[in-house]
Every structure is written in C-alpha cells, then in structure tokens.
Design a protein around this motif. Structure first.
Motif, mmCIF file in Angstrom:
data_model
loop_
_atom_site.group_PDB
_atom_site.id
_atom_site.type_symbol
_atom_site.label_atom_id
_atom_site.label_comp_id
_atom_site.label_asym_id
_atom_site.label_seq_id
_atom_site.Cartn_x
_atom_site.Cartn_y
_atom_site.Cartn_z
ATOM 1 N N GLN A 92 1.057 4.152 -2.923
ATOM 2 C CA GLN A 92 0.858 5.577 -2.633
ATOM 3 C C GLN A 92 2.005 6.399 -3.193
ATOM 4 O O GLN A 92 1.795 7.475 -3.752
ATOM 5 C CB GLN A 92 0.724 5.800 -1.122
ATOM 6 C CG GLN A 92 -0.572 5.298 -0.546
ATOM 7 C CD GLN A 92 -0.595 5.390 0.978
ATOM 8 O OE1 GLN A 92 0.377 5.748 1.634
ATOM 9 N NE2 GLN A 92 -1.747 5.053 1.558
ATOM 10 N N ARG A 93 3.222 5.900 -3.037
ATOM 11 C CA ARG A 93 4.394 6.615 -3.567
ATOM 12 C C ARG A 93 4.349 6.676 -5.090
ATOM 13 O O ARG A 93 4.672 7.706 -5.680
ATOM 14 C CB ARG A 93 5.677 5.943 -3.095
ATOM 15 C CG ARG A 93 5.941 6.172 -1.635
ATOM 16 C CD ARG A 93 7.205 5.501 -1.184
ATOM 17 N NE ARG A 93 7.447 5.764 0.225
ATOM 18 C CZ ARG A 93 8.236 5.044 0.982
ATOM 19 N NH1 ARG A 93 8.886 3.999 0.479
ATOM 20 N NH2 ARG A 93 8.400 5.351 2.252
ATOM 21 N N GLU A 120 0.837 -1.214 0.000
ATOM 22 C CA GLU A 120 0.000 0.000 0.000
ATOM 23 C C GLU A 120 0.865 1.255 0.000
ATOM 24 O O GLU A 120 0.597 2.203 -0.744
ATOM 25 C CB GLU A 120 -0.928 -0.001 1.212
ATOM 26 C CG GLU A 120 -1.672 1.310 1.365
ATOM 27 C CD GLU A 120 -3.168 1.128 1.354
ATOM 28 O OE1 GLU A 120 -3.833 2.150 1.424
ATOM 29 O OE2 GLU A 120 -3.646 0.001 1.268
ATOM 30 N N ARG A 180 1.684 6.629 -7.004
ATOM 31 C CA ARG A 180 0.648 7.605 -7.364
ATOM 32 C C ARG A 180 1.148 9.030 -7.177
ATOM 33 O O ARG A 180 0.871 9.915 -7.984
ATOM 34 C CB ARG A 180 -0.616 7.361 -6.545
ATOM 35 C CG ARG A 180 -1.403 6.178 -7.030
ATOM 36 C CD ARG A 180 -2.755 6.066 -6.299
ATOM 37 N NE ARG A 180 -3.135 4.675 -6.261
ATOM 38 C CZ ARG A 180 -3.013 3.861 -5.222
ATOM 39 N NH1 ARG A 180 -2.560 4.315 -4.072
ATOM 40 N NH2 ARG A 180 -3.370 2.601 -5.282
#
Length: 70
Positions: A12-13, A8, A15
C-alpha cells in the motif's frame, strides 16, 4: 519473516509513493519521460503533447524521443 499484513501494508505504501510520484510529474511545466532499458514507461501531459507533435506513430515517436535523450 514478514507477516501477510506487513507485506500488504508495504505494498500500500509503495502504491501511494508511485501515485504521488506520477501526480508530481504531471504538474511539471515541461515534458518528462521515464524510461528503463531503452523503453518508455511513462510521460507527463506535456510529454504526451510533444509525442503527438512528432510526425510518427506512438511507438516511433517514443523511440525518437529516447534517441534524442541518449
């Protein structure tokens, strides 16, 4: 093996990097086109203006630009 939290965090990184990349491309003062395997994936605001000025529909305009590039 990575944990769910690690995956996860990695997503996130990724994105965040994608968002930063698109934001940077949008600030450039000339048309930018991003393509992969002959298909236009995205372009910046200047690129969209350029596509609109071509006398063709969206897909035909994108193909025309990609032909010029190649």
């Amino acid at each position: 093996m990575p944990t769910t939290d690690e995956v996860e965090l990695a997503m996130q990184r990724i994105r965040a990097w994608q968002t930063a990349y698109v934001d940077m491309i949008e600030t450039l003062p000339y048309p930018i086109f991003v393509e992969r395997r002959g298909r236009m994936l995205m372009c910046n605001a200047r690129g969209r203006v350029m596509l609109e000025t071509l006398d063709a529909d969206g897909d035909a305009a994108a193909r025309r630009v990609l032909t010029i590039v190649h």
